[in-house]
Scaffold this active site. Structure first.
Site, PDB file in Angstrom:
ATOM      1  N   TYR A 471      37.819  91.792 -31.822  1.00  0.00           N
ATOM      2  CA  TYR A 471      38.078  90.349 -31.899  1.00  0.00           C
ATOM      3  C   TYR A 471      36.991  89.576 -31.146  1.00  0.00           C
ATOM      4  CZ  TYR A 471      40.543  85.922 -32.104  1.00  0.00           C
ATOM      5  OH  TYR A 471      40.878  84.611 -32.345  1.00  0.00           O
ATOM      6  N   SER A 551      40.367  86.737 -38.628  1.00  0.00           N
ATOM      7  CA  SER A 551      40.121  85.398 -38.110  1.00  0.00           C
ATOM      8  C   SER A 551      38.773  85.376 -37.390  1.00  0.00           C
ATOM      9  CB  SER A 551      41.275  84.978 -37.191  1.00  0.00           C
ATOM     10  OG  SER A 551      41.239  83.597 -36.935  1.00  0.00           O
ATOM     11  N   ASP A 634      46.215  79.739 -46.563  1.00  0.00           N
ATOM     12  CA  ASP A 634      45.743  79.751 -45.175  1.00  0.00           C
ATOM     13  C   ASP A 634      45.218  78.363 -44.837  1.00  0.00           C
ATOM     14  OD1 ASP A 634      44.610  80.157 -42.699  1.00  0.00           O
ATOM     15  OD2 ASP A 634      43.729  82.097 -43.210  1.00  0.00           O
ATOM     16  N   HIS A 669      47.706  82.421 -42.702  1.00  0.00           N
ATOM     17  CA  HIS A 669      46.782  83.075 -41.776  1.00  0.00           C
ATOM     18  C   HIS A 669      47.335  84.385 -41.244  1.00  0.00           C
ATOM     19  CE1 HIS A 669      43.097  82.913 -39.533  1.00  0.00           C
ATOM     20  NE2 HIS A 669      43.715  83.064 -38.377  1.00  0.00           N
TER      21      HIS A 669
END
Length: 699
Positions: A471, A551, A634, A669
């Site tokens: 991430y 993301s 999303d 999302h």
């Protein structure tokens, strides 16, 4: 069966002659038309792409087998932490999923030994499970529940109020709420919440969200009569989170600006109808998280002058003429080598959550800051919970690791004893797996940790299919957690690796800032160094190595696969931020400039343009096998990011490895996604990797 003998035939992606000027740099944007998800052209393109993708996935023999195993493992009872409310008639509340229910069900009961009663079952709100319960707030007396619903994964919420005893909804119905919770007043007559102005008829999914406002809703009145508590039309980027203190005397307003962890703190005396909002902390210089208050003394967790966090007390009656003066501030728990993630109060003591090398530590202190004890956890992993009221002596927490499903413990604050309250039964043997934490060096010599989990007996001969997940942004810490999806990957012989990259919060605010704006390349270097370490130490080879993330993690995957296509055998970017020159023009994207920087800034534009996945694809390059995933609803990272990246990647790609995009319908999302959709997506992800990494299966 290996890759097809010739490249796949992809749907035609029309190019338009669109060029933008960024500080003198001309940048073409040939797929700008894909930014409109509602156009007939985009809908036709989506349908054609999904047809290619699912035709490819349908040819994988083990796909159904993987789905069946996922379904089998997923079918176990899952409980949330119980919590209690009610100043006179105590009630407990918790969520439970029987196993394969699309949404977890909310239950209430009068004691832990009583028969639970269904308070709200979201599965009955839609046939396909795409309406999710996205927030709840119980009134002080435990008799009423405000609750938020979201549809098809949208960030937009509608809030209603339910009578806890009867299970019936009241007339209250609130709309146009996003990024908000609810907080009841002590008299149980209403609650505070935040919302945006009602969109007009031309508003679209991708339109920008500005000018949030804080309101008070009184029960029984229409939303049009809600009282505006605070807004700042001169500060369109400010958002507001209002919370009532446990004693009911104050409204604490946390003011946020984008995704930056720095915030302001205002407050209002609720005991005085004429009281105005007072600016206690009026500069965006640090993060402040309200803990509790003792009369006029407010306690906060902050990283002001302490990047790893500390606890302070502010006596609001002992400030100078300026409320922002720090003369009345006192340090209670000083900064340590570990990161102070959060602080609560139970048994009239501070309960603190620390991170040490991305592993949880829980410590208890007296209100004067003196150390009491460290809570003994079941092992190396992640613990969370410890909720409750100030004088509660009973609380609950959950503990999980990569091979330990979330187990709920009851904790006695007086004796310090933990006892198992709920322990899930999952159809696997944790003793068959091993997790280790190693440390490696990034390109600039920075020392980073990485968790590696796999089935015991693994041979370090470089032949192991490996999934590297990351991430690296927005102060988010990746800590050990159990996942049925990851377990199935490891059951099949795969290695699961999770590095703790800069940009996250694992080592405090300095670690976070080291992976933002002009330093963002550090995050990609950290991730690629993790890949190189796994290869150098015999876990895998580039041909057997897949990278994944969602993301901001999707951006991570997109940047790394465009910078080092030779380093990976497969890439799985999910709901990623791929167009770094236009991300700020959609929904809440403007809020991410605190981490990414802004294309409007010439210096930051250069950094963004240098790594933007969409703009760094090179025609004639052989890219790794790729399956992009996104969703048509999303409204956080709009699907245009993935659409444009997929079109450009298919046009640039010169190899025979497949380049696919999987577009989920009636999904957003990720939050609130039904169990059936999650299982299908994970099954497709692993089936894709089996086909492209473990090719001998099809020989």
């Amino acid at each position: 069966m290996q890759y097809p003998d010739k490249p796949l035939t992809y749907p035609t992606s029309q190019k338009v002659d669109r060029v933008d000027d960024y500080h003198g740099t001309k940048v073409s944007d040939p797929y700008r038309w894909l930014e409109d998800p509602d156009s007939d052209e985009t809908k036709t393109w989506v349908e054609a792409q999904n047809q290619v993708t699912f035709s490819y996935l349908n040819e994988i023999p083990v796909r159904e087998q993987i789905k069946q195993r996922l379904t089998q493992l997923w079918d176990y009872e899952k409980y949330s932490l119980p919590f209690k409310e009610g100043d006179r008639a105590l009630r407990y509340f918790y969520f439970k999923n029987d196993g394969l229910q699309n949404q977890s069900v909310l239950y209430t009961l009068t004691s832990l030994d009583a028969e639970p009663k269904v308070l709200l079952d979201p599965n009955k709100l839609s046939e396909d499970g795409t309406i999710a319960l996205s927030g709840i707030a119980i009134s002080e007396d435990g008799n009423l529940m405000a609750y938020g619903l979201s549809t098809s994964g949208s960030d937009w919420q509608e809030w209603k109020v339910r009578d806890v005893e009867t299970g019936e909804d009241l007339s209250d119905h609130l709309k146009w709420i996003k990024f908000s919770s609810a907080s009841w007043t002590k008299d149980n007559q209403g609650f505070f919440y935040s919302r945006y102005d009602e969109p007009n008829e031309t508003t679209k999914l991708e339109d920008i969200n500005y000018c949030q406002k804080l309101f008070y809703h009184q029960l029984g009145k229409p939303q049009s009569e809600d009282v505006l508590i605070y807004h700042r039309p001169d500060q369109k980027e400010w958002g507001f989170s209002g919370g009532v203190t446990e004693d009911g005397h104050y409204l604490i307003i946390s003011v946020w600006r984008g995704s930056d962890p720095k915030n302001l703190v205002f407050y209002q005396d609720l005991t005085n109808p004429e009281a105005s909002v007072i600016e206690l902390i009026s500069e965006f210089e640090a993060s402040y998280s309200f803990i509790d208050n003792d009369g006029s003394i407010f306690w906060f967790r902050t990283d002001l002058d302490a990047p790893r966090g500390r606890a302070i007390a502010i006596d609001t009656c002992n400030l100078s003429s300026s409320p922002v003066s720090k003369e009345g501030w006192q340090e209670i728990i000083p900064q340590t080598e570990e990161v102070l993630e959060g602080v609560g109060i139970l048994n009239n003591q501070f309960v603190t959550e620390y991170l040490k090398d991305a592993r949880t530590q829980i410590k208890i202190f007296e209100l004067n800051g003196s150390f009491v004890r460290e809570v003994e956890l079941p092992g190396i992993g992640s613990a969370g919970g410890f909720g409750g009221k100030r004088y509660d002596t009973e609380t609950f927490y959950s503990f999980t690791s990569f091979t330990t499903p979330a187990t709920i413990y009851r904790y006695d604050m007086v004796s310090g004893e933990s006892t198992i309250f709920r322990q899930p039964k999952v159809d696997f043997n944790p003793a068959d797996y091993k997790t280790k934490q190693i440390f490696y060096r990034s390109k600039d010599g920075t020392h980073l940790p990485m968790f590696i989990t796999y089935k015991k007996g693994l041979q370090l001969d470089g032949t192991n299919p490996t999934y590297l997940y990351g991430y690296g942004g927005f102060n988010v810490s990746l800590t050990p957690s159990f996942s049925v999806g990851s377990l199935v990957w490891m059951e099949m012989g795969g290695v699961y690796a999770v590095p703790n990259l800069r940009g996250g919060g694992e080592y405090g605010e300095e670690w976070h800032q080291a992976g933002t704006k002009l330093n963002k390349q550090n995050v990609f270097d950290d991730f690629m160094a993790a890949a190189e370490w796994l290869i150098a130490n015999g876990y895998t080879t580039p041909a057997k190595l897949a990278i994944g993330g969602g993301s901001n993690g999707g951006l991570l995957v997109g940047a790394c696969m465009t910078q080092r296509p030779d380093l990976f055998g497969a890439a799985l970017p999910a709901v990623g931020v791929m167009d770094m020159l236009r991300f700020h023009k959609f929904t809440i994207g403007w809020a991410w400039t605190s981490d990414y920087g802004s294309p409007e800034n010439p210096e930051e534009f250069k950094a963004l343009y240098a790594y933007s996945p969409l703009h760094n694809l090179k025609p004639g390059t052989s890219y790794p096998a790729t399956m992009i995933t996104t969703a048509d609803h999303d409204d956080r990272v709009v699907p245009a990011h993935s659409f444009k990246f997929a079109a450009a990647l298919q046009a640039a790609h010169a190899g025979v490895a497949p380049v696919l995009i999987r577009i989920e319908t009636k999904a957003g999302h990720g939050a609130g996604k039904p169990t059936t959709k999650i299982i299908e997506e994970v099954a497709d992800r692993w089936a894709f990797l089996v086909r492209v990494l473990v090719r001998e299966v099809f020989a």
